[in-house]
Design a protein around this motif. Structure first.
Motif, mmCIF file in Angstrom:
data_model
loop_
_atom_site.group_PDB
_atom_site.id
_atom_site.type_symbol
_atom_site.label_atom_id
_atom_site.label_comp_id
_atom_site.label_asym_id
_atom_site.label_seq_id
_atom_site.Cartn_x
_atom_site.Cartn_y
_atom_site.Cartn_z
ATOM 1 N N ASN A 104 -7.741 6.155 -4.187
ATOM 2 C CA ASN A 104 -7.135 5.553 -5.597
ATOM 3 C C ASN A 104 -6.590 4.219 -5.254
ATOM 4 O OD1 ASN A 104 -7.495 7.837 -6.971
ATOM 5 N ND2 ASN A 104 -5.854 8.647 -6.714
ATOM 6 N N VAL A 105 -6.031 4.128 -3.984
ATOM 7 C CA VAL A 105 -5.647 2.816 -3.415
ATOM 8 C C VAL A 105 -6.542 1.785 -3.263
ATOM 9 C CG1 VAL A 105 -3.906 1.515 -2.015
ATOM 10 C CG2 VAL A 105 -3.210 3.774 -3.019
ATOM 11 N N ASP B 5 -6.807 6.281 1.458
ATOM 12 C CA ASP B 5 -6.377 6.701 0.035
ATOM 13 C C ASP B 5 -7.417 5.936 -1.158
ATOM 14 O OD1 ASP B 5 -5.252 6.935 -2.575
ATOM 15 O OD2 ASP B 5 -3.293 7.562 -1.845
ATOM 16 N N MET C 22 2.385 1.925 -3.441
ATOM 17 C CA MET C 22 1.007 2.339 -4.247
ATOM 18 C C MET C 22 0.735 3.782 -4.154
ATOM 19 S SD MET C 22 -1.509 -0.834 -3.999
ATOM 20 C CE MET C 22 -2.719 -0.312 -5.016
ATOM 21 N N GLN C 23 0.961 4.392 -2.879
ATOM 22 C CA GLN C 23 0.728 5.689 -2.470
ATOM 23 C C GLN C 23 1.891 6.644 -3.131
ATOM 24 O OE1 GLN C 23 0.058 5.086 1.899
ATOM 25 N NE2 GLN C 23 -1.870 6.311 1.463
ATOM 26 N N ARG C 24 3.171 5.949 -3.078
ATOM 27 C CA ARG C 24 4.096 6.675 -3.482
ATOM 28 C C ARG C 24 4.392 6.356 -4.838
ATOM 29 N NH1 ARG C 24 8.066 4.556 1.476
ATOM 30 N NH2 ARG C 24 6.910 5.923 3.213
ATOM 31 N N VAL D 46 0.731 -1.135 -0.050
ATOM 32 C CA VAL D 46 0.059 0.039 0.089
ATOM 33 C C VAL D 46 1.046 1.442 -0.053
ATOM 34 C CG1 VAL D 46 -1.650 1.346 1.429
ATOM 35 C CG2 VAL D 46 -2.148 -1.069 1.051
ATOM 36 N N LYS D 47 2.045 1.254 0.770
ATOM 37 C CA LYS D 47 2.878 2.421 0.664
ATOM 38 C C LYS D 47 3.498 2.630 -0.653
ATOM 39 C CE LYS D 47 4.064 2.406 5.580
ATOM 40 N NZ LYS D 47 5.123 2.419 6.839
ATOM 41 N N ALA E 118 -5.337 3.488 4.975
ATOM 42 C CA ALA E 118 -4.358 4.301 4.616
ATOM 43 C C ALA E 118 -5.418 5.606 4.093
ATOM 44 C CB ALA E 118 -3.751 3.854 3.281
ATOM 45 N N ALA F 72 -5.239 -1.034 2.761
ATOM 46 C CA ALA F 72 -5.745 0.109 1.819
ATOM 47 C C ALA F 72 -6.898 1.048 2.436
ATOM 48 C CB ALA F 72 -6.475 -0.204 0.380
#
Length: 488
Positions: free
Chosen positions: A190-191, A188, A159-161, A156-157, A186, A183
């Protein structure tokens, strides 16, 4: 293989390469020049006969052809990569004498013939480096971007970055749900959506419905995603499995927007009336069906009347657009414009529309006032506000403030006499004077100052009107009236 000292001297003396020693010259620069000449003496031409150049390893031991050396290195590298869990990649380059982009010097310098380092996209530099110079291999930690054994949190991290990630490694249901929960944590969108798309591809509809039932945030994202991509059937099945019948009904109702033919839309809405809506929504759908049915009748009739050219209102104000699919207030405005005064039994009558759709008194007055003022039908405007009490006396009453009435009339270019009639009904004195000044209704201001018995303000205002005008004479008459008891 270790040679004895005499053998080693014979080897170097018999070699085609010119050797050098540091004892030849004491000068450091001379030694460097000699070293450079020795390295440059190594032939770089691929077309030279391979048998004429003896190959050496780092230890000085002949090891055969260049191809043999490279294949051996690549073979050991492939074995090492398999041990590390890398995907199978053919790392053995073809190095025929004609097609090779590498020379013997590239094994020492790590460069191609052109003198530049090969790019990743051209020659897979990571693999090439391991093939030709395994002693320069990077630490294993630096290969993290090419390994897909990340935990859900790490994935997930990444994906966020915006880094490389892989969801296919999460194969079990437990791992997939852990990934989804991570997810959601988080926060987020989009994720969350990306993970849901993967679950949609890899899980059955029944399992997704069951698991999303207890994950409200993920469920909302999933429903929104299905709406955006237009997967109507999947969305209906999901809502049905969740027992959300009202949402199903609303979703089906929205389909009428895709129907262009009014008769087909009317039939569709008629069927929608029986769907399991919430009470308020059911009333809305029923009104929608009734309104479209009424609009079709009005449209057909008015189109025929306008075509004949025998009605003054249609001759003077031709219709600019069809009334079909218009909102209820637009339909009421149309009715007040073209069908004002019709009996309540007519479908096109404003009174009929008001009664059928339970339009509030305030909304009806605003709409009717705008329509009749547009036509300059001031008698109709007056009748809207005139009421009689039980004694037979008439008075003007409005469900909206008279200051709003004045604004509507002024926007429709009402004459000063009409504006003054309704300005006088504004109860707030300061507001009345302000509106009168704005619309230049002098009589209202003069009468208000008279009622207030404010002689000083009346004198001041006399300076704002034209000398010799009716307003000027009226002010003089009031100031000279000895019966009025002025405050000052």
């Amino acid at each position: 293989m270790i040679r004895s000292k005499p053998d080693e001297e014979d080897y170097w003396n018999s070699s085609k390469f010119r050797a050098f020693t540091f004892d030849d010259e004491d000068d450091e620069c001379s030694s460097l020049k000699e070293s450079k000449r020795t390295v440059n003496s190594i032939p770089l031409d691929d077309d030279e006969d391979e048998d004429e150049v003896e190959k050496v390893s780092w230890s000085g031991e002949p090891v055969g052809s260049i191809s043999w050396s490279i294949k051996e290195t690549a073979s050991s590298t492939q074995s090492s990569m398999r041990d590390q869990g890398f995907p199978k990649i053919d790392t053995t380059p073809s190095l025929t004498k004609q097609g090779s982009g590498y020379s013997l010097s590239s094994l020492f310098k790590g460069r191609s013939k052109t003198g530049s380092f090969p790019s990743f996209s051209e020659s897979l530099s990571e693999v090439s480096t391991r093939s030709f110079a395994p002693e320069l291999r990077k630490p294993k930690s630096e290969y993290k971007d090419y390994v897909s054994d990340w935990t859900p949190k790490e994935t997930v991290k990444r994906m966020q970055r915006g880094k490389v990630y892989s969801l296919e490694t999460f194969r079990s249901l437990k791992d997939k749900l852990l990934l989804l929960d991570e997810a959601v944590s988080a926060l987020d969108g989009n994720v969350i959506t990306a993970v849901l798309i993967y679950l949609k591809k890899s899980l059955s509809k029944e399992i997704i419905s069951r698991e999303l039932m207890s994950r409200e945030i993920a469920l909302r994202h999933y429903i929104h995603y299905l709406k955006e991509v237009g997967e109507q059937k999947v969305l209906l099945d999901l809502l049905k499995s969740l027992g959300r019948t009202e949402d199903m009904a609303l979703l089906q109702y929205r389909e009428h927007l895709n129907l262009k033919d009014e008769l087909r839309r009317q039939d569709f809405l008629k069927n929608c009336v029986s769907l399991p809506f919430a009470p308020d929504d059911a009333n809305h759908v029923q009104d929608h069906y009734t309104l479209l049915e009424r609009q079709i009748i009005i449209e057909v009739n008015d189109k025929q009347v306008e075509g004949k050219g025998q009605t003054d209102i249609f001759k003077k104000y031709p219709r600019k657009a069809s009334i079909l699919n218009m909102p209820i207030i637009t339909t009421l405005y149309y009715s007040c414009f073209y069908h004002y005064g019709e009996s309540e039994g007519m479908y096109s009558s404003p009174a009929n529309i008001r009664q059928t759709f339970k339009i509030s008194e305030k909304q009806y007055f605003l709409t009717a006032l705008g329509a009749r003022a547009k036509l300059k039908a001031w008698f109709d405007v007056d009748s809207l506000f005139t009421t009689k009490n039980w004694l037979g006396y008439t008075k003007k009453r409005s469900p909206i403030g008279f200051h709003r009435v004045v604004d509507i009339l002024q926007k429709n270019n009402a004459p000063v006499q009409v504006l003054q009639e309704y300005l006088s009904l504004v109860e707030d004195t300061e507001l009345r004077i302000s509106l009168a000044q704005k619309h230049k209704c002098h009589d209202i201001i003069i009468d208000t100052y008279k009622d207030l018995k404010d002689r000083q303000k009346l004198i001041v205002y006399r300076g704002k009107v034209e000398r010799g005008s009716p307003e000027d004479r009226k002010i003089d008459s009031l100031l000279n009236n000895t019966q009025i008891r002025w405050k000052n």
